[in-house]
Design an enzyme around this catalytic site. Structure first.
Site, PDB file in Angstrom:
ATOM      1  N   LEU A 101      97.195  59.905  86.004  1.00  0.00           N
ATOM      2  CA  LEU A 101      95.924  59.600  85.366  1.00  0.00           C
ATOM      3  C   LEU A 101      95.805  58.083  85.280  1.00  0.00           C
ATOM      4  O   LEU A 101      96.789  57.400  85.008  1.00  0.00           O
ATOM      5  CB  LEU A 101      95.839  60.207  83.963  1.00  0.00           C
ATOM      6  CG  LEU A 101      95.613  61.715  83.862  1.00  0.00           C
ATOM      7  CD1 LEU A 101      95.629  62.150  82.394  1.00  0.00           C
ATOM      8  CD2 LEU A 101      94.302  62.128  84.510  1.00  0.00           C
ATOM      9  N   ASP A 102      94.618  57.565  85.491  1.00  0.00           N
ATOM     10  CA  ASP A 102      94.416  56.126  85.442  1.00  0.00           C
ATOM     11  C   ASP A 102      94.759  55.568  84.059  1.00  0.00           C
ATOM     12  O   ASP A 102      94.766  56.290  83.055  1.00  0.00           O
ATOM     13  CB  ASP A 102      92.963  55.775  85.781  1.00  0.00           C
ATOM     14  CG  ASP A 102      92.610  56.134  87.220  1.00  0.00           C
ATOM     15  OD1 ASP A 102      93.532  56.232  88.042  1.00  0.00           O
ATOM     16  OD2 ASP A 102      91.415  56.321  87.495  1.00  0.00           O
ATOM     17  N   TYR A 103      94.975  54.276  84.016  1.00  0.00           N
ATOM     18  CA  TYR A 103      95.338  53.560  82.796  1.00  0.00           C
ATOM     19  C   TYR A 103      94.364  53.837  81.652  1.00  0.00           C
ATOM     20  O   TYR A 103      94.763  54.066  80.514  1.00  0.00           O
ATOM     21  CB  TYR A 103      95.384  52.063  83.111  1.00  0.00           C
ATOM     22  CG  TYR A 103      95.811  51.157  81.988  1.00  0.00           C
ATOM     23  CD1 TYR A 103      97.103  51.217  81.472  1.00  0.00           C
ATOM     24  CD2 TYR A 103      94.926  50.213  81.459  1.00  0.00           C
ATOM     25  CE1 TYR A 103      97.505  50.372  80.456  1.00  0.00           C
ATOM     26  CE2 TYR A 103      95.322  49.356  80.451  1.00  0.00           C
ATOM     27  CZ  TYR A 103      96.609  49.442  79.939  1.00  0.00           C
ATOM     28  OH  TYR A 103      97.011  48.599  78.932  1.00  0.00           O
TER      29      TYR A 103
END
Length: 249
Positions: A101-103
């Site tokens: 999952l992205d930051y």
């Protein structure tokens, strides 16, 4: 793995005590009483002790509600990462995140040490749907965008034109000055949700993954033993995902 060894790994009793328990008819495998402690158990077998479900701890399957501003990695020298939320005992079992999952994206992240399970979860071959709850700014999306998503839209935001697989866009409610929607994808192009929303001249404000296949994010209570947003998946959840991934074929 032998039945008696599998049960002993759970710390329920000693190996010799477990053999007596099995001989006493207190253990069932897939609904059938067994008396032979040496039979071999597969990962997808259902094992009951005194009619209570138990399972092997050789493989660990965790559901994490990933917070914002955390990177999907087991360690990082600069930024807070998923590994910071795991106990030394879990790290010793060589667990790692499934996909990423992205930051700035929150929500459902599976962590496991089951390599085959992880491979299938991230393989486009199995088309496991993933649903995201999106809060966005700009004009409210309409049925026009719903149709574009369902027909498989094309992204032109890079030098490479990308044709996406059909996805499901569900229009949501207004959230103050913003709007909400849900997007269900069966692929994972880089920053795909954000790029789709951007192509409609809108901007993602918050992005949260709420489901993968049959598994939905839920509230993870905080207590003395669970101060982080993580819980173990139960047997039924694991087995259902394995069915969806065709691991029981």
């Amino acid at each position: 793995m032998r039945l008696d060894k599998m049960i002993s790994n759970l710390g329920i009793a000693t190996r010799s005590e477990i053999k007596k328990i099995i001989r006493a008819g207190r253990v069932k495998v897939n609904g059938v009483v067994v008396s032979d402690a040496s039979i071999h158990i597969k990962d997808d077998d259902t094992v009951l002790l005194d009619d209570e479900e138990i399972q092997s701890k050789n493989y660990i399957y965790l559901l994490m509600d990933k917070p914002v501003n955390v990177i999907t990695a087991m360690e990082d020298k600069r930024l807070q990462c998923v590994g910071d939320f795991l106990s030394p005992e879990l790290k010793a079992k060589k667990v790692s995140p499934v996909g990423r999952l992205d930051y700035h994206t929150t929500g459902l992240l599976i962590i496991t040490n089951d390599g085959e399970f992880s491979h299938r979860m991230t393989s486009p071959k199995y088309h496991l749907p993933k649903t995201y709850l999106v809060t966005y700014s700009g004009n409210r999306l309409t049925n026009k965008q719903v149709e574009e998503a369902s027909s498989g839209m094309t992204l032109h935001d890079t030098d490479e034109v990308i044709k996406l697989k059909p996805s499901v866009l569900e229009l949501g409610e207004d959230n103050g000055d913003y709007h909400t929607c849900k997007l269900t994808l069966t692929e994972g192009k880089t920053h795909q949700v954000r790029r789709m929303i951007s192509s409609w001249n809108c901007e993602v404000i918050e992005l949260r993954r709420i489901s993968i296949g049959s598994l939905f994010i839920d509230d993870i209570p905080e207590d003395d033993n669970n101060i982080y947003p993580i819980r173990e998946l139960d047997f039924s959840e694991i087995n259902q995902l394995k069915l969806e991934l065709k691991m029981n074929d």
